[in-house]
Each structure stands twice: as C-alpha cells, then as structure tokens.
Design an enzyme around this catalytic site. Structure first.
Site, PDB file in Angstrom:
ATOM      1  N   GLU A 151       0.858  -1.271   0.141  1.00 28.78           N
ATOM      2  CA  GLU A 151      -0.013   0.146   0.069  1.00 28.78           C
ATOM      3  C   GLU A 151       0.843   1.188  -0.011  1.00 28.78           C
ATOM      4  OE1 GLU A 151      -3.404   0.607  -0.587  1.00 28.78           O
ATOM      5  OE2 GLU A 151      -3.092  -1.578  -0.952  1.00 28.78           O
ATOM      6  N   SER A 176      19.272  -8.312  -7.862  1.00 31.03           N
ATOM      7  CA  SER A 176      17.966  -8.477  -8.742  1.00 31.03           C
ATOM      8  C   SER A 176      18.188  -9.568 -10.013  1.00 31.03           C
ATOM      9  CB  SER A 176      17.675  -7.226  -9.531  1.00 31.03           C
ATOM     10  OG  SER A 176      17.655  -6.278  -8.508  1.00 31.03           O
ATOM     11  N   HIS A 205       3.659  -9.920  -9.621  1.00 29.17           N
ATOM     12  CA  HIS A 205       4.978 -10.292  -9.452  1.00 29.17           C
ATOM     13  C   HIS A 205       5.732  -9.149  -8.476  1.00 29.17           C
ATOM     14  CE1 HIS A 205       9.206 -10.743 -10.636  1.00 29.17           C
ATOM     15  NE2 HIS A 205       9.229  -9.799 -11.069  1.00 29.17           N
ATOM     16  N   SER A 206       5.156  -8.046  -8.816  1.00 24.98           N
ATOM     17  CA  SER A 206       5.922  -6.815  -8.107  1.00 24.98           C
ATOM     18  C   SER A 206       4.930  -5.683  -8.303  1.00 24.98           C
ATOM     19  CB  SER A 206       7.162  -6.293  -8.623  1.00 24.98           C
ATOM     20  OG  SER A 206       7.012  -5.761  -9.996  1.00 24.98           O
TER      21      SER A 206
END
Lengths: 323, 492
Positions: free
Chosen positions: B169, B255, B384-385
């Site tokens: 959020e 990453s 996923h993100s």
C-alpha cells in the site's frame, strides 16, 4: 619455495632470467605458501597442471583442497555484475577478494572467439581492478599484488608471452617482491614522443623505439601495467615532457584503452600537445583465422610488417615504424 | 583371490620417487607388471582412498607412504556405489560380456532400442503432512514441532503477510518506489527459516524476506531499507526489498535471476573447507531454473559435494510466464536427478511438511556433505511486483481460490487452533499490533535522514581511490553552486 624459484631461473653470467610462465607459477606458489587462505580453482588447474601449465606442480604441493579442479562454465556476467558490484551493493558486507586470471588477446591462429582483448571492456567497470603484465617482473609483482588485494582483480595475461624469457633481479626473485597497483613503468626514457602500451604491445613499442632511435627520434615507452586504475599522472607527466602521444593496443579502436588515455591527456595536458594524439589498434573486425588475414589485421601488422603513423616534429612530417 | 579388474584408471608414472608424475590412462589389469612405479590418480569405479594395492598387485609403491594428498580428493570418499558394483562383479565371477566400460563407469547394455520417455506415466508425488483443513494426515511422517516453535512460526507468517500488505500500500501511495510481496508463500518463507540454525548462510532471490524476519530483522530495519535512509544497512544503494544483513547471515538480494545459485555453491564450499557445522540455503523461483546459472550451480554443487540446500519456490508463474511455458519437465524436482542430486517435492503451502523436509535436507547436506534440492509447490497470490498487474494474464478466480481456500496461513492456523495453542482473540490482537508497529516504523523511516553524499563513493573499492575523491569534490562544489538543482534533504 625459494628452491622452486631458483630451479626455474636460468643463470647467465651475473643476470638471472625467467619465463613469464615460471614467473606466474612462482608467484602463485609463494602466495599460497604465505597465506593458507589462498586457493586456486578452475578447469584443468589441478591434475592437468593448468591449461597453459601456469599452475604446474601446485596440486602436488598443496593438495586437492587448495588446487581445485572444477567442471566448465564460461560466463562474464558474474565478473561484472557480481564480483565488481557486490561490495558496493551490499554496502561493504560482501567483499570479493578474488583474482580472475588467464590469457587475453590474440595468440596465433585461434580465430575470432579466442583472440579478443578485453582490457577495455573490464577497464570500464567500477569495482574491478584490471592488470596487464608484460615482463616476468610484471608477472610476478602484479600477480602477487592482485592476490593480496581485497578487491576483485582481472589479471590479463598473454599466451604468446608465457614462453618468453626476461631478466629478473634478485629483488624480483624475493618472495616479498610486490608491485603497486595503479603505477605504470617507464620502460625506456625519451624526450620526443610518448608511446603507451600494455602486455605484448610493450615489446613492439620497445622495438619501434629502437628503430626510431636510429633515425634520431627519442621515444619514451610507458608500460601501463594497470588498466584500471590507469596511471594518469605518469602518462601526463611524460606527455608534458615529450609533447606527443601515441597509444598502442591490440584491441579494437572504438572505446579502447587508447581512447581513454587520449581523453585524460586532452583534459589535463591540452596545452602541452604539439600534435593530435595517435591511436594504434587492431582493425575493427573480429579476428580472422587464416594466417595471411591475421597478419594483415593491423595490430598483427605490428608483428609482421609496418604500420605508418605521422608525427609532426617542428612542422616537418616524419613517419615512424612499428614492426 | 584371482582379480580380473577391468577398471578404467588414470595413472601417473613416476620416473623416480619425488619427480613429477606423467599421466597415463587405461584399463587396469591385475596382471599389469611392476605396479610399484604407478601412482593411482583417479579411478572411475573404485573408491580411491580404500584402494588396496596389495590385493591387486602385490607390492604397494614404496613412495606412497603417508601422503594423503597424492590420493586424490575428499570428493571421491563418498562414492560408495562404485565399490559396491565392483564387489558385485567379483561375486558373479566377472560378467564382462554383459557390461561395457566407458568413461563414467560400468554400464549394462540392452539390445532392445528403447527411448526413455520425455514425460513420466506418473509425476513425482508431493510430500504433505497437513490436509487442506489443517488436520495431520494419518500415518504421515514429520519432524515434531513444539508449541513455542509452532506459535513463533504462526505469528511470523501473520507478521509477514501484514508487512507485505502495508508496504505494498505504501508503494501505491507513492511513499516507496517499488515493492515485492510474498503473499501465498508465507509457509515456505517461515517454515524453511525455522528449520535452519542462525549459522546456516542464506542466499535469497527476492521473495524470501520471511527468512530474515524469522532471524530477527525488525520491522524498522525492513522499513529503513525500503525508504533508503541513513540507517539502511545497504546505505541507500539499492531498490526496496533488496535486504542484506551480515549479522543475520543473509546475503544481500541481487536483482538478476539465479545469480545467487552458483554463489551459494561457492559459499557452501567455503563452509566445507572450514569444516563448519552449517550449510548454505539458497532460494529461487520456477523461472530461475531456466537460467544458465541454475545449471552451472547444481552441476558444480554435485561434483564438488557442497553442503547446499537448493529450495525452489515453484509458484506457477514467472511474471506472466506460466510453468507450462517455462519448462516441459515434471516440474523442478526431476532436474535434481539429472545432476546427481537427491531431491524432494513438497507441498509448499503445508508449513509442517516444509519444516520437516528442510530440517532433514539440512542434516543430509551437512552430515553427508552433498547438495539437496527441494521443490516447494505453491502459488504466487500477489502480482510479480508493484510494476505488474497479474489480472492481465491470469484469472481473478484462480487468484482468489489460492488466496482463500488454499491459504497456507489459514491452514496452519487450523492446526495450531486444533492443538489448543491459539485462538481468534490472539489473532486480531496480533494483526493490530503488527499493523501499528509497521505504520510507526514507516513514519520513522520516512522522517529519518538520507545517507550522506560520501556514501555515493565508498565501497566501490576497499579504500577510496583518488579519482573518486576528485569526483566527490566536484559534486560537492556543484551542489554548493547550484543548490536548487539538488534534493534538499541530502546531507553533504
């Protein structure tokens, strides 16, 4: 350990000499002997004694736990994305005190995928240190420095130099010998033109200087030794003395080491230049295999024929030759 | 006893004792003359360290003595199968005409041309302990968990879910730039972490913050990294969720996919070299198994006998790529066998099964000094993100189903409730507490100072090089001259 070193040194009168292969081998041996945390890992390094026999005798002396044969995997990504960046990305929590060593650049007749010089590629990576030895003294001193250094080091050797012999002093043979990273060496002093080179090209630059000397031109030859960090101050000091600069490399011209040297000299010593900087490099093509084509690849014309470049001296053009 | 060994060996021939051996390869016959000159470097079939010279050729070479380094590596010590096969051959009186020796070992041949099928008749079954209602399945075998342990696991799973919801959020509100949730995978996160000791080294992909949470990383520390402030252990250098902490033995998240796999093998090898009573655990998703690093990592781990546990979170999706488009094998568990790695498939939404499998895998990895592969089947409930909207490529009904009916937290709650260890009051109190703590942590993290300018240039190398000193100076001068062009909240 010193016994092994002495066994490889040929005595010729007062001066000892040593091949680059033996220089690298003795450096590995001495550093492994001095620090039990140093170990060698790779394909063929153990039982095969090294793909180019650089790690000869090490398995027998240190055992399979310190000379580790591994399966094959060929990947550049981990050098530039993991090794170079881990310390920074982890904010110092993951350090990578590793040396990646092996032959770089062209040998003879090995084609495009075995002939590229990667000095400029690796030299562009913050986080890496990049070294390129020429002589046996360089090989010993720089490899020892690389092993002792806490940062990841890419150590670019040259296959054709492995068998070449160079004179070495007693100081060089001592196990505590070490060269500083980031310092170039003035191989030959001169006052008319500065020639920078690294690895095999230093040999050709020195030969060129000999030829020029006969024509009355005194060339200063700088052996870079370190691609990253580059010894900007030595290069600039030399150019401020000679006022002319030629950079030599076997790699491709675009975005090469010479381009970086040119930029740093133009930035710092612009008023001192009497002529534009000249770059001598390989042709902008993948290295061909056929012997005649390989010869014609300008960098190898450095070996077999002549490369002409113009140097203006007091408004008259002279050419000097590298062969 | 008459030995007719048809064994492929690599020998070194020593001209004289002490000289460097020359290599030679071939079949070792018992009738080989003058074996004393030969130094056995490697045998495909025999256990090196147990090789009995006397039985084979009468006289052991005199120079062997007590030099263990000449006898090859520890990696050969655990190869028991080769020896058993050899013994079998002798027992049967030598069935050389039914077997062939190739590099790699003895192999029986068949005159029937048969291809191994690309898809099995039956898929590898999945280990589970609790059914969908949180009841232990009859006769299931699992590692017992104490009440204290179970409650810590349960509350950690809830904390992880709450943290994910709130930080997601926060990204939507523009307070952080990016976030990745682990919704639906809380059982894998927490139960695997609970099965390890603090000395086991963890190399995550990026969907395993629960492991760090279990190990004591606080909500404030998580928030600091996401906000990139001065207290972030990463000095504000990385995107959110790229946590890393030396003191928690949790490698900094990187990453690129699967890069942690070969690194984990190396780290495990170093534990092996130091003889540590610990292993490495590394995580990756189903997509990660398509990477070259997965292949190289598993192969190296098997050959070098590294004590590493590979945990694959097979959650069905790699961004928008479903597993049917990722590989055509029976999932990931069968890939382990291809590398010679012991593997298990487990219900990733069953915390008890995950705990048991991980505990056992860890013990195997350490005592046997070899890698283990765990495929934990689960479902990626979240996107996923925050850069993804998964409703664009999968059905909302499917997501809802896994979020509710197949929820791993609810399932485990049913079990702890059933044991009388937890109740609904505890539940709402826990969620309210975590929510409050986290909102406060975010506020504190937002107000905290950002990392100083100097942190832009440190840690590239161990010591600051002169060119970076110069660049830092130039930057400071530039900020002084043009302050309006630089963020005002960056301390110089």
């Amino acid at each position: 350990m010193l016994g092994i070193v002495r066994g490889r040194v040929a005595r010729g009168g007062v001066n000892a000499s040593m091949t680059v292969r033996d220089a690298l081998n003795s450096a590995l041996d001495e550093e492994m002997s001095a620090d039990p945390k140093v170990f060698v890992m790779g394909e063929e390094v153990g039982e095969y004694q090294g793909a180019y026999k650089i790690s000869k005798g090490l398995l027998e002396k240190y055992g399979p736990e310190r000379v580790v044969d591994t399966p094959i995997t060929e990947a550049i990504d981990h050098i530039i994305n993991s090794a170079a960046k881990s310390n920074y990305m982890s904010a110092g929590q993951i350090s990578v005190p590793i040396v990646f060593r092996g032959p770089n650049g062209a040998a003879a007749g090995v084609g495009a995928q075995h002939s590229q010089c990667y000095a400029a590629w690796f030299g562009a990576c913050p986080g890496l240190k990049v070294l390129a030895p020429y002589s046996s003294e360089d090989a010993r001193g720089l490899l020892k420095a690389a092993i002792r250094d806490p940062d990841p080091v890419v150590f670019l050797e040259n296959e054709l130099l492995y068998g070449e012999s160079f004179p070495v002093s007693a100081e060089v043979l001592d196990s505590s010998f070490c060269l500083p990273i980031g310092k170039a060496k003035i191989e030959r002093e001169g006052k008319d033109v500065t020639i920078t080179a690294f690895s095999k090209m230093v040999g050709y630059a020195l030969k060129a200087a000999e030829i020029l000397a006969k024509e009355g031109i005194s060339a200063e030859v700088i052996n870079l030794r370190s691609i990253r960090p580059l010894d900007r101050s030595s290069i600039n000091a030399s150019v401020r003395k000679t006022n002319r600069l030629i950079t030599v490399e076997e790699g491709f011209p675009q975005h090469g080491v010479g381009a970086e040297i040119c930029a740093c000299v133009v930035e710092e010593s612009f008023e001192y230049l009497d002529a534009p900087v000249e770059r001598i490099a390989g042709a902008d093509v993948p290295m061909p295999y056929a012997a005649n084509l390989e010869r014609e690849w300008p960098s190898h014309r450095v070996q077999h024929s002549f490369v002409y470049t113009n140097v203006k001296v007091e408004r008259s053009k002279i050419t000097f030759l590298l062969f | 006893m008459e030995r007719k060994a048809q064994t492929w060996v690599t020998l070194a021939y020593q001209e004289k004792p002490g000289s460097l051996p020359e290599g030679r390869e071939g079949f070792l016959e018992s009738s080989q003359p003058d074996m004393s000159k030969y130094l056995l470097l490697q045998s495909r079939d025999l256990i090196f360290s147990n090789f009995n010279w006397r039985e084979l050729c009468g006289n052991p070479p005199s120079f062997l003595g007590n030099s263990p380094t000449l006898f090859g590596s520890r990696r050969f010590e655990s190869i028991k199968s080769g020896r058993e096969e050899l013994d079998l051959e002798y027992e049967n009186g030598g069935h050389q005409n039914q077997a062939m020796d190739f590099p790699g070992g003895r192999i029986s041949f068949t005159s029937e041309m048969r291809f191994v099928s690309e898809s099995p008749r039956e898929r590898i079954p999945c280990y589970r302990v609790l059914d969908d209602n949180g009841h232990p399945i009859m006769h299931s075998s699992f590692v017992e968990v104490s009440k204290e342990e179970a409650l810590k696991m349960y509350t950690s799973m809830v904390t992880l879910e709450t943290m994910d919801t709130i930080l997601y959020e926060a990204q939507r509100q523009g307070r952080i730039s990016f976030y990745v949730t682990s919704i639906g995978e809380e059982a894998i996160n927490i139960a695997t972490a609970a099965a390890l000791t603090p000395h086991d080294v963890v190399l995550p992909q990026y969907r395993e913050p629960g492991v760090l949470l279990w190990r004591g990383f606080t909500l404030q520390e998580f928030a600091n990294q996401c906000l990139g402030n001065k207290a972030d252990y990463g000095k504000g250098r990385q995107m959110p969720i790229h946590y890393g902490s030396n003191k928690h033995n949790y490698f900094t998240v990187s990453s690129p996919i699967a890069t942690q796999i070969p690194q984990a093998v190396g780290a495990a090898y170093s534990l092996k070299m130091d003889g540590k009573d610990a292993c490495v655990v590394t995580y990756f998703g189903d997509g990660g198994t398509s990477e070259g690093d997965f292949h190289a990592g598993l192969n190296f781990a098997a050959v070098m006998e590294a004590p590493v546990v590979f945990i694959c979170r097979n959650n069905g999706w790699a961004i928008s790529t479903p597993v049917s488009q990722q590989f055509r094998s029976d999932g990931v568990v069968v890939k382990g066998k291809a590398y010679g790695i012991r593997s298990i498939r487990v219900d990733g939404n069953d915390a008890l099964a995950v705990y048991s499998a991980t505990r056992t895998a860890r013990e195997m990895a350490i005592t046997e000094q070899k890698p283990i592969l765990i495929e934990a089947l689960t479902y990626r409930v979240g996107h996923h993100s925050t850069s993804d909207d998964s409703t664009k490529y999968r059905l909302v009904d499917e997501i809802e189903h896994w979020k509710t009916a197949r929820n791993p937290i609810a399932r485990f709650r049913k079990w702890v409730n059933g044991n009388g260890w937890w109740n609904d009051e505890g539940e709402s109190e826990l969620r309210a507490n975590v929510r409050k703590q986290l909102l406060q942590a975010i506020q504190v993290a937002e107000k905290a100072e950002k990392p100083p300018i100097s942190d832009l240039f440190t840690d590239v190398y161990e010591s600051l090089p002169s060119n970076l000193c110069e660049q830092e100076e130039l930057l400071r001068e530039s900020i002084k001259r043009h302050p309006q062009d630089y963020p005002s909240d960056v301390p110089t």
